[in-house]
Design an enzyme around this catalytic site. Sequence first.
Site, mmCIF file in Angstrom:
data_model
loop_
_atom_site.group_PDB
_atom_site.id
_atom_site.type_symbol
_atom_site.label_atom_id
_atom_site.label_comp_id
_atom_site.label_asym_id
_atom_site.label_seq_id
_atom_site.Cartn_x
_atom_site.Cartn_y
_atom_site.Cartn_z
ATOM 1 N N ARG A 179 1.044 -0.774 0.414
ATOM 2 C CA ARG A 179 0.135 -0.338 -0.161
ATOM 3 C C ARG A 179 1.385 1.132 0.070
ATOM 4 O O ARG A 179 1.018 2.253 -1.000
ATOM 5 C CB ARG A 179 -1.136 0.012 0.532
ATOM 6 C CG ARG A 179 -1.899 -1.008 1.282
ATOM 7 C CD ARG A 179 -2.923 -1.208 1.703
ATOM 8 N NE ARG A 179 -3.691 -0.082 2.620
ATOM 9 C CZ ARG A 179 -4.756 0.708 3.405
ATOM 10 N NH1 ARG A 179 -4.143 0.831 4.362
ATOM 11 N NH2 ARG A 179 -4.486 2.181 2.965
ATOM 12 N N CYS A 237 -0.427 6.738 9.102
ATOM 13 C CA CYS A 237 -0.875 5.548 7.630
ATOM 14 C C CYS A 237 -2.342 5.305 7.376
ATOM 15 O O CYS A 237 -2.354 6.309 6.407
ATOM 16 C CB CYS A 237 -1.251 4.300 9.557
ATOM 17 S SG CYS A 237 -2.943 5.273 10.649
#
Length: 279
Positions: free
Chosen positions: A179, A238
């Site tokens: 990601r 995040c």
Amino acid sequence: MSFSTVVNCVTLAEHLNDPTWRVFDCRHLLSDVGYGEKVYAEGHLPGAFFLHLDRDLSGPMNGANGRHPLPDPQAFARKLAAAGVSATTQVVVYDDAGGMIAGRPWWLLRWIGHERVALLDGGINQWIREDRELSTEVPHSAHADLDVNLHDWVVTTEDVHGNLDRQAFCVVDARGPDRFRGENETMDPIGGHIPGARNRFFRDNLDADGCFRPAAELRREFFALLAGVEPAQAVMQCGSGVTACHNLLAMEIAGLHGAKLYAGSWSEWCSDPARPVAR
């Protein structure tokens, strides 16, 4: 004695009937927001209250503030006080995902000025591995008083955007490497990362049993990651400000203090297509 990073099951078991301790079950699945309440009803640590990631540990979304905005500090404190948490209460939080979710309330409590909070190392999985009892009883408590003394531990999107050229602090992304690279993005509409960010997958903080690795190992790896940047000049992020707290906890275990949280994280950053993206 109080605890401010992690506790093990032995220590918690010794204090289950201690009126100065409170335990909170924080299990959650991003793909099934009803999961936590379901498994809590099926069995939880004796005396544990339940906190829901979306309702209790996050504030309302407006489309531009990320998937898990920070809750109102006073509202969060009232939720804790309703479960009997006061300034002298030792709080313990747990989940079933190595602290992936429970790291968030650990950080939130410290953010509002409550230092006596620890994460159950290994969570409910370790508790079960040690053949300890579960309960289906929902606890109740007299209300307590809990004041908010907010720490300046949060950076904004404006701060992060302004830092792209200045590089006054180092941004560390807790998402998985794929990601981070912009691959396999399923949570947010755009894949990639904040330009200049470094990657520290939160699961690298754990051993094979889902417990935190030794402090010396964490310290060595975070030192290598920061590469000369002081811990107080690090900003954790995040996808939505949840697993970033796991890295903040790992740094505290390692004795590296002062890092801050970009709470909006990637989900807030990518909400504006004008912001640059790295892949």
